[in-house]
Design an enzyme around this catalytic site. Structure first.
Site, PDB file in Angstrom:
ATOM      1  N   SER A  28     -17.517  23.975  11.818  1.00  0.00           N
ATOM      2  CA  SER A  28     -18.358  23.437  10.730  1.00  0.00           C
ATOM      3  C   SER A  28     -18.804  22.004  10.944  1.00  0.00           C
ATOM      4  CB  SER A  28     -17.616  23.517   9.400  1.00  0.00           C
ATOM      5  OG  SER A  28     -17.919  24.718   8.766  1.00  0.00           O
TER       6      SER A  28
ATOM      7  N   TYR B 142     -14.701  20.454   2.733  1.00  0.00           N
ATOM      8  CA  TYR B 142     -14.412  21.682   1.968  1.00  0.00           C
ATOM      9  C   TYR B 142     -14.163  21.363   0.504  1.00  0.00           C
ATOM     10  CZ  TYR B 142     -14.037  23.499   6.683  1.00  0.00           C
ATOM     11  OH  TYR B 142     -14.299  23.828   7.977  1.00  0.00           O
TER      12      TYR B 142
ATOM     13  N   LYS C 194     -22.402  21.597  11.330  1.00  0.00           N
ATOM     14  CA  LYS C 194     -23.289  21.632  10.163  1.00  0.00           C
ATOM     15  C   LYS C 194     -23.887  20.251   9.898  1.00  0.00           C
ATOM     16  CE  LYS C 194     -20.863  25.531   8.091  1.00  0.00           C
ATOM     17  NZ  LYS C 194     -19.771  25.983   7.229  1.00  0.00           N
TER      18      LYS C 194
ATOM     19  N   VAL D 171     -13.075  24.230  10.844  1.00  0.00           N
ATOM     20  CA  VAL D 171     -11.835  25.009  10.929  1.00  0.00           C
ATOM     21  C   VAL D 171     -11.216  25.008  12.335  1.00  0.00           C
ATOM     22  CG1 VAL D 171     -12.267  26.537   8.972  1.00  0.00           C
ATOM     23  CG2 VAL D 171     -13.043  27.212  11.261  1.00  0.00           C
TER      24      VAL D 171
ATOM     25  N   TYR E  92     -26.144  31.165  14.263  1.00  0.00           N
ATOM     26  CA  TYR E  92     -25.131  30.366  13.560  1.00  0.00           C
ATOM     27  C   TYR E  92     -23.773  30.465  14.265  1.00  0.00           C
ATOM     28  CZ  TYR E  92     -21.693  29.207   9.955  1.00  0.00           C
ATOM     29  OH  TYR E  92     -20.617  28.687   9.276  1.00  0.00           O
TER      30      TYR E  92
HETATM   31  N1  GLU Z   1     -17.858  29.457  11.944  1.00  0.00           N
HETATM   32  C1  GLU Z   1     -17.016  29.289  10.805  1.00  0.00           C
HETATM   33  C2  GLU Z   1     -17.443  30.235   9.695  1.00  0.00           C
HETATM   34  O1  GLU Z   1     -18.590  30.428   9.478  1.00  0.00           O
HETATM   35  C3  GLU Z   1     -17.141  27.864  10.406  1.00  0.00           C
HETATM   36  C4  GLU Z   1     -16.206  27.581   9.342  1.00  0.00           C
HETATM   37  C5  GLU Z   1     -15.803  26.165   9.283  1.00  0.00           C
HETATM   38  O2  GLU Z   1     -15.525  25.491  10.256  1.00  0.00           O
HETATM   39  O3  GLU Z   1     -15.747  25.741   8.143  1.00  0.00           O
HETATM   40  O4  GLU Z   1     -16.623  30.792   9.033  1.00  0.00           O
END
Ligand code: GLU
Length: 306
Positions: free
Chosen positions: A65, A242, A68, A260, A190
């Site tokens: 993430s 989060y 992002k 994560v 993604y």
């Molecule tokens: N690729 C993970 C998902 O989509 C990323 C989650 C994350 O790092 O928060 O669940």
């Protein structure tokens, strides 16, 4: 006078050792569960180029993430405020992969850092670039000053095979008209985006434009204008860690984005960026040792935004 952070990083590295076995490695992406939790790395990148490291700062990990943040920066730099008609700017108060809110908010994700929001951002990039995942990788290579950055194809395939929840989110948004490209293309891109690997040094350097008010510190290239950079920092503070962003602001007091895979990048505006990595996560999905390390850093250095 320039501060030498080395002894602080060394002592943080020692302090967090006992926490390493206590975190829980993410296992909903099968490939991530194979990573040893007994690893910890930390890197500080100062805007004048000084870099300090300790622990496993040169070991690459799955950024997940954290990507992002870079995807949002790329989309924001190209589309500006138009993106806010498709994604919000409020903390979600829900898990990052929740579906329920999306249903009653008509397919508009709360913010670009939950999965739904990141899928919309990927969709925006896919309308701009022939291959959004490649465009993002090239952007991150440029920001990190590291042409060797790459996808981890095994991790991407592993996530793709178990991406049921992300498919559900994407289909729901498609139904609400907030996903313009085919669901399959966006999920595939993604998963590739999330699989990009970096080490702490690369990550701290790649985010340095955000602590430099939008421009790359070593050559002045402008990625975002001053105001957009400020706004992205604000989103990191309110939504970047989060459903624990409030607690993170309370403990650490810096804008940050976590993943994560156990990585977190945080920044002190006008001064430095700091990246930590330790794969064991806390209950909110943030790196257990990573959050503690950042808390110790801002306490020991008195460098927080508050
Ligand atoms: N690729 C993970 C998902 O989509 C990323 C989650 C994350 O790092 O928060 O669940």
């Amino acid at each position: 006078m320039a501060i030498n952070y080395q002894h602080i990083l060394d002592s943080i590295c020692e302090e967090v050792k006992d926490l390493l076995p206590k975190g829980k490695v993410a296992d909903y992406i099968p490939q991530l569960s194979a990573v040893s939790p007994l690893q910890f790395g930390i890197a500080v990148y100062c805007l004048d180029g000084r870099t300090y490291t300790a622990g496993n700062a040169h070991t690459r990990f799955s950024t997940q993430s954290v990507t992002k943040l870079f995807a949002l920066a790329l989309a924001f730099s190209r589309e500006g405020d138009k993106i806010w008609s498709r994604v919000g700017r409020e903390p979600s108060g829900n898990p990052f992969n929740s579906l329920s809110q999306l249903e009653y908010e008509q397919g508009i994700p709360r913010n670009p850092f939950i999965n739904a929001g990141a899928l919309v951002i990927h969709d925006i990039l896919a309308a701009r670039f022939v291959q959004a995942d490649i465009a993002l990788l090239q952007f991150m290579r440029m920001l990190a000053r590291e042409p060797g950055l790459d996808f981890d194809r095994t991790v991407a395939a592993s996530e793709h095979q178990t991406a049921h929840r992300n498919y559900a989110i994407a289909h729901l948004m498609k139904d609400f008209g907030n996903l313009h490209n085919p669901v399959e293309d966006i999920i595939y891109g993604y998963c590739r985006q999330c699989s990009i690997t970096m080490n702490c040094v690369e990550l701290a350097r790649a985010a340095s434009f955000l602590s430099n008010h939008g421009s790359i510190p070593w050559d002045g290239t402008r990625i975002l204008d001053y105001s957009s950079s400020k706004r992205l920092n604000a989103l990191m503070l309110t939504c970047g860690t989060y459903d624990a962003a409030g607690d993170f602001a309370y403990r650490v007091g810096l804008p940050a984005k976590s993943g994560v895979g156990g990585g977190i990048v945080a920044l002190v505006p006008g001064e430095l960026t700091i990246a930590v990595w330790s794969p064991g996560l806390d209950a909110a999905g943030n790196s257990l040792a990573g959050v503690t390390a950042l808390e110790r850093f801002t306490t020991l250095t008195t460098r927080s935004i508050f």
